[in-house]
Write a protein that holds these residues in place. Sequence first.
Motif, PDB file in Angstrom:
ATOM      1  N   VAL A  14       7.676  -0.695   2.903  1.00  0.00           N
ATOM      2  CA  VAL A  14       6.911  -0.537   4.139  1.00  0.00           C
ATOM      3  C   VAL A  14       5.697   0.359   3.879  1.00  0.00           C
ATOM      4  O   VAL A  14       4.568   0.052   4.291  1.00  0.00           O
ATOM      5  CB  VAL A  14       7.782   0.057   5.261  1.00  0.00           C
ATOM      6  CG1 VAL A  14       6.964   0.270   6.512  1.00  0.00           C
ATOM      7  CG2 VAL A  14       8.949  -0.856   5.544  1.00  0.00           C
ATOM      8  N   ALA A  15       5.974   1.460   3.149  1.00  0.00           N
ATOM      9  CA  ALA A  15       4.860   2.346   2.791  1.00  0.00           C
ATOM     10  C   ALA A  15       3.811   1.580   2.001  1.00  0.00           C
ATOM     11  O   ALA A  15       2.604   1.746   2.207  1.00  0.00           O
ATOM     12  CB  ALA A  15       5.381   3.537   1.990  1.00  0.00           C
ATOM     13  N   GLY A  16       4.276   0.706   1.087  1.00  0.00           N
ATOM     14  CA  GLY A  16       3.351  -0.078   0.291  1.00  0.00           C
ATOM     15  C   GLY A  16       2.501  -0.994   1.160  1.00  0.00           C
ATOM     16  O   GLY A  16       1.281  -1.108   0.974  1.00  0.00           O
ATOM     17  N   MET A  17       3.153  -1.618   2.139  1.00  0.00           N
ATOM     18  CA  MET A  17       2.421  -2.514   3.037  1.00  0.00           C
ATOM     19  C   MET A  17       1.357  -1.740   3.817  1.00  0.00           C
ATOM     20  O   MET A  17       0.217  -2.177   3.954  1.00  0.00           O
ATOM     21  CB  MET A  17       3.427  -3.152   3.990  1.00  0.00           C
ATOM     22  CG  MET A  17       2.806  -4.009   5.053  1.00  0.00           C
ATOM     23  SD  MET A  17       4.090  -4.520   6.201  1.00  0.00           S
ATOM     24  CE  MET A  17       3.081  -4.989   7.587  1.00  0.00           C
ATOM     25  N   MET A  18       1.741  -0.570   4.327  1.00  0.00           N
ATOM     26  CA  MET A  18       0.782   0.271   5.056  1.00  0.00           C
ATOM     27  C   MET A  18      -0.405   0.620   4.168  1.00  0.00           C
ATOM     28  O   MET A  18      -1.545   0.666   4.604  1.00  0.00           O
ATOM     29  CB  MET A  18       1.429   1.591   5.474  1.00  0.00           C
ATOM     30  CG  MET A  18       2.744   1.431   6.119  1.00  0.00           C
ATOM     31  SD  MET A  18       2.505   0.885   7.779  1.00  0.00           S
ATOM     32  CE  MET A  18       4.073   1.335   8.431  1.00  0.00           C
ATOM     33  N   PHE A  19      -0.068   0.921   2.918  1.00  0.00           N
ATOM     34  CA  PHE A  19      -1.088   1.332   1.964  1.00  0.00           C
ATOM     35  C   PHE A  19      -2.125   0.217   1.790  1.00  0.00           C
ATOM     36  O   PHE A  19      -3.323   0.455   1.860  1.00  0.00           O
ATOM     37  CB  PHE A  19      -0.409   1.663   0.630  1.00  0.00           C
ATOM     38  CG  PHE A  19      -1.297   2.351  -0.360  1.00  0.00           C
ATOM     39  CD1 PHE A  19      -1.343   3.733  -0.431  1.00  0.00           C
ATOM     40  CD2 PHE A  19      -2.101   1.626  -1.236  1.00  0.00           C
ATOM     41  CE1 PHE A  19      -2.164   4.376  -1.339  1.00  0.00           C
ATOM     42  CE2 PHE A  19      -2.914   2.258  -2.150  1.00  0.00           C
ATOM     43  CZ  PHE A  19      -2.941   3.641  -2.202  1.00  0.00           C
ATOM     44  N   VAL A  20      -1.612  -1.009   1.610  1.00  0.00           N
ATOM     45  CA  VAL A  20      -2.536  -2.148   1.455  1.00  0.00           C
ATOM     46  C   VAL A  20      -3.419  -2.277   2.686  1.00  0.00           C
ATOM     47  O   VAL A  20      -4.642  -2.420   2.599  1.00  0.00           O
ATOM     48  CB  VAL A  20      -1.756  -3.468   1.285  1.00  0.00           C
ATOM     49  CG1 VAL A  20      -2.717  -4.630   1.141  1.00  0.00           C
ATOM     50  CG2 VAL A  20      -0.835  -3.392   0.111  1.00  0.00           C
ATOM     51  N   LEU A  21      -2.771  -2.236   3.858  1.00  0.00           N
ATOM     52  CA  LEU A  21      -3.526  -2.465   5.086  1.00  0.00           C
ATOM     53  C   LEU A  21      -4.532  -1.346   5.335  1.00  0.00           C
ATOM     54  O   LEU A  21      -5.639  -1.572   5.807  1.00  0.00           O
ATOM     55  CB  LEU A  21      -2.568  -2.573   6.273  1.00  0.00           C
ATOM     56  CG  LEU A  21      -1.647  -3.788   6.245  1.00  0.00           C
ATOM     57  CD1 LEU A  21      -0.638  -3.719   7.373  1.00  0.00           C
ATOM     58  CD2 LEU A  21      -2.454  -5.075   6.345  1.00  0.00           C
ATOM     59  N   TYR A  22      -4.128  -0.120   5.013  1.00  0.00           N
ATOM     60  CA  TYR A  22      -4.953   1.034   5.357  1.00  0.00           C
ATOM     61  C   TYR A  22      -6.131   1.171   4.395  1.00  0.00           C
ATOM     62  O   TYR A  22      -7.266   1.364   4.803  1.00  0.00           O
ATOM     63  CB  TYR A  22      -4.079   2.293   5.302  1.00  0.00           C
ATOM     64  CG  TYR A  22      -4.739   3.544   5.832  1.00  0.00           C
ATOM     65  CD1 TYR A  22      -5.307   3.573   7.112  1.00  0.00           C
ATOM     66  CD2 TYR A  22      -4.764   4.704   5.076  1.00  0.00           C
ATOM     67  CE1 TYR A  22      -5.888   4.722   7.595  1.00  0.00           C
ATOM     68  CE2 TYR A  22      -5.353   5.857   5.562  1.00  0.00           C
ATOM     69  CZ  TYR A  22      -5.912   5.860   6.815  1.00  0.00           C
ATOM     70  OH  TYR A  22      -6.492   6.996   7.297  1.00  0.00           O
ATOM     71  N   TYR A  23      -5.839   1.066   3.096  1.00  0.00           N
ATOM     72  CA  TYR A  23      -6.904   1.262   2.116  1.00  0.00           C
ATOM     73  C   TYR A  23      -7.597  -0.032   1.733  1.00  0.00           C
ATOM     74  O   TYR A  23      -8.695  -0.013   1.211  1.00  0.00           O
ATOM     75  CB  TYR A  23      -6.354   1.951   0.855  1.00  0.00           C
ATOM     76  CG  TYR A  23      -6.002   3.386   1.108  1.00  0.00           C
ATOM     77  CD1 TYR A  23      -7.005   4.344   1.219  1.00  0.00           C
ATOM     78  CD2 TYR A  23      -4.690   3.785   1.266  1.00  0.00           C
ATOM     79  CE1 TYR A  23      -6.691   5.661   1.466  1.00  0.00           C
ATOM     80  CE2 TYR A  23      -4.371   5.102   1.520  1.00  0.00           C
ATOM     81  CZ  TYR A  23      -5.377   6.040   1.617  1.00  0.00           C
ATOM     82  OH  TYR A  23      -5.072   7.339   1.868  1.00  0.00           O
ATOM     83  N   GLY A  24      -6.884  -1.165   1.930  1.00  0.00           N
ATOM     84  CA  GLY A  24      -7.505  -2.448   1.648  1.00  0.00           C
ATOM     85  C   GLY A  24      -7.684  -2.751   0.184  1.00  0.00           C
ATOM     86  O   GLY A  24      -8.327  -3.728  -0.181  1.00  0.00           O
ATOM     87  N   VAL A  25      -7.124  -1.904  -0.695  1.00  0.00           N
ATOM     88  CA  VAL A  25      -7.267  -2.172  -2.112  1.00  0.00           C
ATOM     89  C   VAL A  25      -6.088  -1.536  -2.853  1.00  0.00           C
ATOM     90  O   VAL A  25      -5.666  -0.423  -2.548  1.00  0.00           O
ATOM     91  CB  VAL A  25      -8.626  -1.649  -2.639  1.00  0.00           C
ATOM     92  CG1 VAL A  25      -8.783  -0.180  -2.333  1.00  0.00           C
ATOM     93  CG2 VAL A  25      -8.766  -1.885  -4.124  1.00  0.00           C
ATOM     94  N   ILE A  26      -5.505  -2.309  -3.784  1.00  0.00           N
ATOM     95  CA  ILE A  26      -4.411  -1.767  -4.594  1.00  0.00           C
ATOM     96  C   ILE A  26      -4.587  -2.211  -6.040  1.00  0.00           C
ATOM     97  O   ILE A  26      -5.339  -3.133  -6.336  1.00  0.00           O
ATOM     98  CB  ILE A  26      -3.022  -2.235  -4.102  1.00  0.00           C
ATOM     99  CG1 ILE A  26      -2.955  -3.752  -4.047  1.00  0.00           C
ATOM    100  CG2 ILE A  26      -2.672  -1.615  -2.781  1.00  0.00           C
ATOM    101  CD1 ILE A  26      -1.551  -4.277  -3.806  1.00  0.00           C
ATOM    102  N   ASP A  27      -3.886  -1.528  -6.935  1.00  0.00           N
ATOM    103  CA  ASP A  27      -3.761  -2.021  -8.297  1.00  0.00           C
ATOM    104  C   ASP A  27      -2.376  -1.642  -8.802  1.00  0.00           C
ATOM    105  O   ASP A  27      -1.596  -1.023  -8.078  1.00  0.00           O
ATOM    106  CB  ASP A  27      -4.876  -1.470  -9.187  1.00  0.00           C
ATOM    107  CG  ASP A  27      -4.855   0.038  -9.278  1.00  0.00           C
ATOM    108  OD1 ASP A  27      -3.753   0.610  -9.359  1.00  0.00           O
ATOM    109  OD2 ASP A  27      -5.929   0.668  -9.244  1.00  0.00           O
TER     110      ASP A  27
END
Lengths: 444, 304, 300
Positions: free
Chosen positions: B214-227
């Motif tokens: 869930v934290a990961g999903m929030m992270f994607v949505l909030y920052y809009g970028v992951i690696d």
Amino acid sequence: MATHVRTAEGSLDLPAILKDCLMTGLVVFALAAPIIGLRTIDTPGGLGIDYRFDDVAFAVLAGIVGRFLLNLYWAYGGRRRPKAKTEEIAGGRAGAFMKKVGLYGGPAAILFAIAMPMLPFADRYTLDVAILVLTYIMLGWGLNIVVGLAGLLDLGYVAFYAVGAYSYALIAAHFDWSFWVCLPLAGLFAAFFGVILGFPVLRLRGDYLAIVTLGFGEIIRVVLLNWYEFTGGPDGVSGVPRPSLFGLEFARSSSDGPTFHQFFGLEFSSLHRIVFLYYVILALALITNFVTLRLRKLPIGRAWEALREDEIACRSLGINPTNTKLTAFAIGAMFGGFAGSFFATRQGFISPESFTFIESAVILAIVVLGGMGSQIGVVIAAIFLIGGTEVFRDLEQYRMLAFGGAMVLIMIWKPRGLLAHREPTLRLPPSRKPEAAPLAGGAS
Amino acid sequence: MEYFVQQLINGVTLGSIYGLIAIGYTMVYGIIGMINFAHGDVFMIGAFIALISLLILGSLGLTFIPLALLIVLIVSMLLSSVYGWTVERVAYRPLRGSFRLAPLISAIGMSIFLQNYVQIAQGARVKPIQPVVNGGIVVMESPNFVVTLSYMQILIVLTTLALMAGFSYLIAKTALGRQQRACEQDRRMASLLGINVDRTISLTFVMGAALASVAGMMFVLYYGVIDFFIGFLAGVKAFTAAVLGGIGSMPGAMLGGLLIGLIETFWSAYFTIEYKDVAAFSILVLVLIFLPTGLLGKPEIEKV
Amino acid sequence: MIGLFADPRVATAAAAADAALLSVEHLTMRFGGLVAIDDVSFHAARREITAIIGPNGAGKTTVFNCLTGFYKPTVGRLTLNREGTLFYLERMEDFRIAQEAHVARTFQNIRLFPAMSVLENLVVAQHNALMRASVMTFAGLFGLKRYRDAEKAAVEKARYWLERINLADRADWNAGNLPYGDQRRLEIARAMCTEPVLLCLDEPAAGLNPRESAELNELLRFIRDEHGIGVLLIEHDMSVVMEISDHVIVLDYGRKIADGSPEAVRSDPNVIKAYLGEDEADELPPEIVADLEQKTGGEA
């Protein structure tokens, strides 16, 4: 997933095994489908998905077959779960073998290492790889003191490597001192850092220590990256001076007197410097090895190992745990610092990029896979892990994947590492006086 | 003042994400007494699964955002749980009762493995997406600064609160929670009383992984970028949060997460952004040395 | 001092007879709301085996942990008199208690160094003496004679104890591979290698068979009589306690309920009620009695 590989009658319980394999397949499918099967790719309109179901099918198949083989292994002779046991008594068969390896293998390897640059196949590339492998052997031996002997899991060993490299590069840049003066200084500096870090954190439990050392490694790297005025930031330090042989430089010509080839009346060859560097790192590594072997047989070394086995028992025997750990940490850091300054002088250029967590992880993998506390294990692991990946350059991206996987598997299979056999540091010499009557047990 | 309020809002949002990851560390630590070094990577995998499911839903033409988010939430929780379960089964369970350092090294190996696995499978490039939840409320306004509370931030904080409430209920009131607490106190005794200890430990990993995803999903949505590398730093910071709150304590993890999020945000806002990771690590070291039981933790009595 | 071991007779002559070796005064230990030890006072003397007995959870091991510094007592004074020097144990760190006050201990669940050899276990116990001899490692690093002699002496001391516990032929085994009873005795020998003035044994007879238990009695008597040190003993096995103790202390729920000679304690109504059951005093099971008789007969 409790599997019964055999039925009550003792024959193979095929339905149970098949069910187990099928379950494994299902799990592998759930794992692989999103990450392997759906690859995110850049498309002109933003991110897109590339479907790769053949890879998923392959992964599932591999999972099922692997599980099936594992079941067969359990059914025929293999133990269901290797018990965590200490090694067999010293002097057992494995012991005798390892002793032989230590007696003949070690000196043979050293002789080979000394003769290596004279052998016909020693071209520039081979020597470069050999220098790299030796650097990692030295780092592995240094970390082995901390992890293998003292049992302190240090995930930030690269910090000391970095401290050594930067101290040499910066001292040489600012004061123009020679490599041979800076080398001990860099080692002392790294040891000093080890003490500074170790003093507050060495009383922490094992896993806390691991994460704090990891943090320390990162802090050092971030500082190196951002302290622009002092370390050059991401640009690093370039033009690190090369080492000389008693003042003889390895260059075509020099303003400070004769160079190496002029002095000895040789034809100039750039290989001379490489061979020289090779012998420098070989000497440094061997010093590390001999000091470690010596320390192991001294009270401090035995206290390290005792601390690894049981800290509470050590405290009950009056061993000061903090000081004992601190010496291990500092000595390990010192060798890391030596290796760091060698790295700086060989590269001629250093930047924070060379000192990431991955570097710590590689050194740890060398120690762990080789067998914690085993000097020969480190050599073998370094040759395989570093030399091997140098040879198979194309598989570079799978390197860390394989390291991580191997660390897990080795821990399950042999929790103390592959070559975990340990030779006692001293043996009871035969008694000279008539044996005193044993008090207990002999009576009846 | 406005600037301060804005940073406060940002800090709480970031803190919620850290808190959700920290719960996974704290629960696993409570039950088997070890740091699950691979937890940060499970968070990263959760973020990837969320990203991928978002992309698939987008390509299928689902435009009703709340439904899409719900589906993404469920999918990433489920699939990440499988990862959490597998990590425990493969890397930790065979090592119970083994040499002291073995589970730790195995955990580090697992973390390295997962990171590189995702790097190979998904590529090393950063993955950007278009913002999904847009807009927000203006909370305060002054001539030169506007304080906004975005809908995304509201969503993150509300989801975190809901999950916290749900999991607290689970631990406090259900049979599963009782079994878990029993295993925490005394694993041997629990197994003698008929609790399936292996299953309980597995479930702990599953729950931790679900929350991390869930934290990961929030992270994607909030920052809009992951690696593939986000798990490393987020993991260390969430671990710091768990230690700061008192490892083993669920409310502690949440509180620690909030504090770390706030500290990091304010540090970046008022000091230097370059050293924000150094700040987190320094807090970790200071807490471990001066406050080893954390804010809400119980003192650990050494068994001799 | 790097002698083989101190000559016990000289040590006894020098010992001040009136001062107790260890005096525990008003020892109290609380864990949160739980009172594990409640105002316990007692003495232990040189050349005596003092047994602490009591039902499970009476606080016996906690007393040991306070004495050896693993716990810091909430209240209380723990004074150790080593050759006229007083050590206040409650103020000292655990390893300093072993190092300076010379209090040694064993553990309820054996804590050997399992991957190290039996001999190494005994040499590690002489760490502090050897560190001094190696001048903080430097003399050792260069193999100076001073260090080599000290190491030889340490090995000889280890041999002395190995012969006492009948393990000389297994000196090079890994300690973790010894049978259980041998591990127990090795742990005691290891503690003795630190040259203690007070030896604290936490259930040394646990898990031993009657024969091994009788051997243990022999060993403890030998330590008391020949080395003249005080022994503090936590034990459940009444055959051990009643046979070899000079002095018994009974704890129950963290309180001291009796203190005296084994005979006195055996007949103390409080003890019988709290510890040994309502009416029956301690009786050795017949097979142990038979075994003990056979053993003493064989030796005589």
